[in-house]
Enzyme design. Structure first.
Site, short mmCIF file in Angstrom:
data_model
loop_
_atom_site.label_atom_id
_atom_site.label_comp_id
_atom_site.label_asym_id
_atom_site.label_seq_id
_atom_site.Cartn_x
_atom_site.Cartn_y
_atom_site.Cartn_z
N ALA A 59 42.10 39.42 38.18
CA ALA A 59 43.34 39.74 37.46
C ALA A 59 43.24 39.51 35.96
CB ALA A 59 44.49 38.92 38.04
N HIS A 91 45.13 26.76 37.14
CA HIS A 91 44.44 28.03 36.86
C HIS A 91 45.31 29.23 37.24
CE1 HIS A 91 41.39 31.20 37.82
NE2 HIS A 91 40.98 30.83 36.62
#
Length: 156
Positions: A59, A91
């Site tokens: 992503a 994250h």
């Protein structure tokens, strides 16, 4: 009484050229999103020869690739499909935020409709539900939004 002019997009994909950006990370989910989206677009008249599939690692790379595709002028719209699943560290938050902002920035900078089909889920069960199970297929929803926006933009 006056009449209000309404601009609405028709769900007709005939003659369009579309780029699909799909992540390889969590591909067992993403492949379901891609399958649903392509099936939807084909049923609405898109010739599959007018689709360019771009596979990327994850992503975080989506904004760069969407921006490059939008700047090329070769496509009427872009479909961004991926899945980020929360882990035990922050994250997840950074990847989701930057991917979302970057995709929106590419869309706005180039006036290019981008169907946002990036799942951001707390767990694998949520991702499965959104990739063709209980919560429908978010790839289909992203494709429909992209298609309708393309047709609206043509009228503005």
């Amino acid at each position: 009484m006056s009449t209000v002019k309404t601009i609405a997009g028709q769900l007709d994909a005939k003659g369009l050229k579309v780029a699909v950006v799909a992540t390889r990370f969590n591909d067992f989910i993403v492949d379901r999103l891609v399958g649903g989206a392509l099936d939807y677009l084909e049923r609405h008249g898109l010739d599959m020869e007018n689709v360019t599939m771009v596979r990327i690692p994850g992503a975080f790379e989506m904004p760069l690739v969407c921006q490059k595709l939008a700047a090329s002028g070769k496509y009427d719209g872009i479909l961004a499909l991926g899945a980020v699943i929360r882990g035990g560290t922050p994250h997840f938050d950074y990847v989701c935020a930057e991917a979302s902002k970057g995709i929106a920035q590419a869309m706005l900078q180039h006036s290019m409709p981008v169907g946002f089909g990036l799942l951001t889920c707390d767990n694998i069960e949520q991702a499965i539900e959104r990739a063709g199970s209980k919560a429908g297929n978010k790839g289909v929803e992203a494709a429909a939004a992209m298609l309708e926006t393309i047709r609206v933009m043509e009228q503005l």
